[in-house]
Motif scaffolding. Structure first.
Motif, short mmCIF file in Angstrom:
data_model
loop_
_atom_site.label_atom_id
_atom_site.label_comp_id
_atom_site.label_asym_id
_atom_site.label_seq_id
_atom_site.Cartn_x
_atom_site.Cartn_y
_atom_site.Cartn_z
N ARG A 44 0.82 -1.21 0.00
CA ARG A 44 0.00 0.00 0.00
C ARG A 44 0.85 1.26 0.00
NH1 ARG A 44 -5.21 -0.84 4.06
NH2 ARG A 44 -6.14 -2.61 2.96
N ILE A 45 1.97 1.23 0.68
CA ILE A 45 2.82 2.43 0.73
C ILE A 45 3.88 2.41 -0.35
CG2 ILE A 45 2.40 2.70 3.21
CD1 ILE A 45 5.21 1.71 3.75
N GLY A 46 3.85 1.38 -1.20
CA GLY A 46 4.77 1.32 -2.32
C GLY A 46 6.19 0.99 -1.93
N GLY A 47 6.36 0.25 -0.84
CA GLY A 47 7.70 -0.08 -0.36
C GLY A 47 8.02 -1.55 -0.50
N THR A 48 9.29 -1.87 -0.34
CA THR A 48 9.78 -3.24 -0.40
C THR A 48 10.58 -3.53 0.86
OG1 THR A 48 9.94 -3.14 -2.81
CG2 THR A 48 11.16 -4.90 -1.71
N PHE A 49 10.30 -4.63 1.50
CA PHE A 49 11.03 -4.99 2.72
C PHE A 49 12.51 -5.24 2.41
CE2 PHE A 49 6.86 -5.89 4.60
CZ PHE A 49 7.05 -5.35 5.87
N LYS A 50 13.35 -4.68 3.27
CA LYS A 50 14.79 -4.90 3.19
C LYS A 50 15.32 -5.18 4.59
CE LYS A 50 15.32 -1.77 -0.75
NZ LYS A 50 15.97 -0.54 -1.27
N ARG A 51 16.42 -5.88 4.66
CA ARG A 51 17.00 -6.19 5.96
C ARG A 51 17.48 -4.91 6.63
NH1 ARG A 51 18.45 -10.38 8.84
NH2 ARG A 51 17.98 -11.84 7.17
N GLY A 52 17.02 -4.67 7.86
CA GLY A 52 17.43 -3.50 8.60
C GLY A 52 18.87 -3.62 9.09
N GLN A 53 19.58 -2.51 9.10
CA GLN A 53 20.97 -2.52 9.52
C GLN A 53 21.11 -2.55 11.03
OE1 GLN A 53 22.76 0.90 7.66
NE2 GLN A 53 22.80 -0.03 5.64
N LYS A 54 20.09 -2.10 11.75
CA LYS A 54 20.19 -1.95 13.19
C LYS A 54 19.38 -2.99 13.97
CE LYS A 54 22.74 1.74 12.76
NZ LYS A 54 24.15 1.76 13.19
N ALA A 55 18.77 -3.92 13.29
CA ALA A 55 17.95 -4.91 13.99
C ALA A 55 17.83 -6.16 13.14
CB ALA A 55 16.56 -4.35 14.29
N GLN A 56 17.54 -7.27 13.79
CA GLN A 56 17.34 -8.53 13.08
C GLN A 56 15.90 -8.56 12.58
OE1 GLN A 56 18.32 -12.01 15.35
NE2 GLN A 56 18.11 -13.39 13.62
N ALA A 57 15.63 -7.74 11.57
CA ALA A 57 14.28 -7.61 11.05
C ALA A 57 14.35 -7.09 9.62
CB ALA A 57 13.46 -6.64 11.91
N ILE A 59 12.53 -4.41 7.18
CA ILE A 59 11.77 -3.20 7.43
C ILE A 59 11.50 -2.46 6.12
CG2 ILE A 59 12.71 -2.88 9.76
CD1 ILE A 59 14.49 -0.67 8.61
N VAL A 60 10.49 -1.60 6.17
CA VAL A 60 10.20 -0.66 5.10
C VAL A 60 9.59 0.58 5.75
CG1 VAL A 60 7.94 -1.72 4.64
CG2 VAL A 60 9.02 -0.30 2.90
N GLU A 61 9.99 1.75 5.27
CA GLU A 61 9.49 3.01 5.80
C GLU A 61 8.61 3.71 4.78
OE1 GLU A 61 12.44 5.51 7.87
OE2 GLU A 61 13.88 3.89 7.50
N GLY A 62 7.63 4.45 5.27
CA GLY A 62 6.74 5.19 4.37
C GLY A 62 5.70 5.93 5.17
N ARG A 63 4.59 6.26 4.50
CA ARG A 63 3.50 6.97 5.16
C ARG A 63 2.19 6.24 4.88
NH1 ARG A 63 5.43 11.77 7.15
NH2 ARG A 63 3.32 12.35 7.83
N LEU A 64 1.36 6.15 5.92
CA LEU A 64 0.04 5.56 5.81
C LEU A 64 -1.02 6.65 5.90
CD1 LEU A 64 -0.12 2.25 7.92
CD2 LEU A 64 -0.48 2.49 5.46
N GLY A 65 -2.11 6.43 5.19
CA GLY A 65 -3.20 7.38 5.22
C GLY A 65 -3.24 8.21 3.95
N SER A 66 -4.32 8.97 3.79
CA SER A 66 -4.47 9.81 2.62
C SER A 66 -3.37 10.86 2.58
CB SER A 66 -5.84 10.50 2.64
OG SER A 66 -6.88 9.54 2.66
N PRO A 67 -2.87 11.21 1.42
CA PRO A 67 -1.83 12.23 1.33
C PRO A 67 -2.27 13.53 1.99
CG PRO A 67 -2.11 11.12 -0.78
CD PRO A 67 -3.23 10.65 0.09
N GLY A 68 -1.33 14.16 2.69
CA GLY A 68 -1.68 15.40 3.37
C GLY A 68 -1.39 15.32 4.85
N PRO A 69 -1.93 16.27 5.61
CA PRO A 69 -1.60 16.35 7.04
C PRO A 69 -2.12 15.17 7.87
CG PRO A 69 -3.33 17.92 6.47
CD PRO A 69 -2.80 17.39 5.19
N GLY A 70 -3.06 14.40 7.33
CA GLY A 70 -3.59 13.27 8.08
C GLY A 70 -2.78 12.00 7.96
N SER A 71 -1.79 11.99 7.08
CA SER A 71 -0.98 10.78 6.93
C SER A 71 0.03 10.68 8.06
CB SER A 71 -0.25 10.77 5.57
OG SER A 71 0.74 11.77 5.53
#
Length: 203
Positions: A44-57, A59-71
């Motif tokens: 949904r956020i258009g991301g791909t999971f990658k191995r995190g450098q700081k944890a055994q996990a 991860i993917v970062e992004g924004r959830l919610g409708s674009p704008g101040p509510g995300s």
């Protein structure tokens, strides 16, 4: 410009942790429904999971919610440590991203709820769930949970065997719908707050 979360008064990101076990042999297990929800949220956020450098996990970062101040800014995570050691990766991610415990959501399977039914809450016990037990030991209990019902095992089947089996053929017919609804519930929790999300999704 940062956006302050109306529910907590902070602009910290949310950490959404899908619980499961790594490896293709576990991918379709009931115990891995948290991974399934996390995978859908990543799409949904258009991301791909990658191995995190700081944890055994992964991860993917992004924004959830409708674009704008509510995300809301989110970090999606799938611990790669196996279920009963989930607390370690979650703690590392909390520390690295400086996320308050009130901004952590665990998405997990729940035996004591009928298949496909959702329950959202904050705090409480682990009900024997090893992933929650590990997270609570590391963080304390005051994080959010999105509980995805898988029902109880039939007959005398041991719980451990039941959760590590794939969803049945009959269950799989509705699984995509229920996973989609669980992802909606996570998004509502992040963007609208717990009470409004509960009123919509605690079926």
């Amino acid at each position: 410009m940062t956006t302050t979360d109306a529910t907590t008064g902070t602009d910290a990101p949310w950490l959404i942790v899908g619980l499961g076990n790594p490896g293709p042999g576990h991918a379709a297990n009931r115990h891995n429904v948290g991974f399934m929800v996390a995978d859908l949220l990543a799409r949904r956020i258009g991301g791909t999971f990658k191995r995190g450098q700081k944890a055994q996990a992964h991860i993917v970062e992004g924004r959830l919610g409708s674009p704008g101040p509510g995300s809301r800014r989110v970090v999606l995570a799938k611990p790669m440590s196996y279920m009963n050691l989930s607390g370690g990766p979650v703690t590392s991610l909390r520390d690295f991203y400086k996320i308050p415990v009130a901004h952590i959501i665990a998405v997990h399977d729940e035996l004591d709820i009928d298949y496909g039914v959702l329950r959202l809450k904050i705090g409480g016990g682990d009900n024997g769930h090893n992933g929650l037990k590990s997270i609570t030991k590391s963080l304390g209990p005051e994080y959010h949970r999105v509980r995805f019902g898988i029902g109880r095992p039939p007959g005398r089947m041991p719980v451990a065997d039941f959760v590590l089996k794939d969803f049945s053929g009959a269950e799989r017919k509705e699984l995509d719908y229920f996973v989609d609804r669980a992802a909606d519930a996570v998004e509502a929790l992040v963007t609208e707050g717990l009470e409004r999300a509960q009123s919509t999704y605690n079926s």
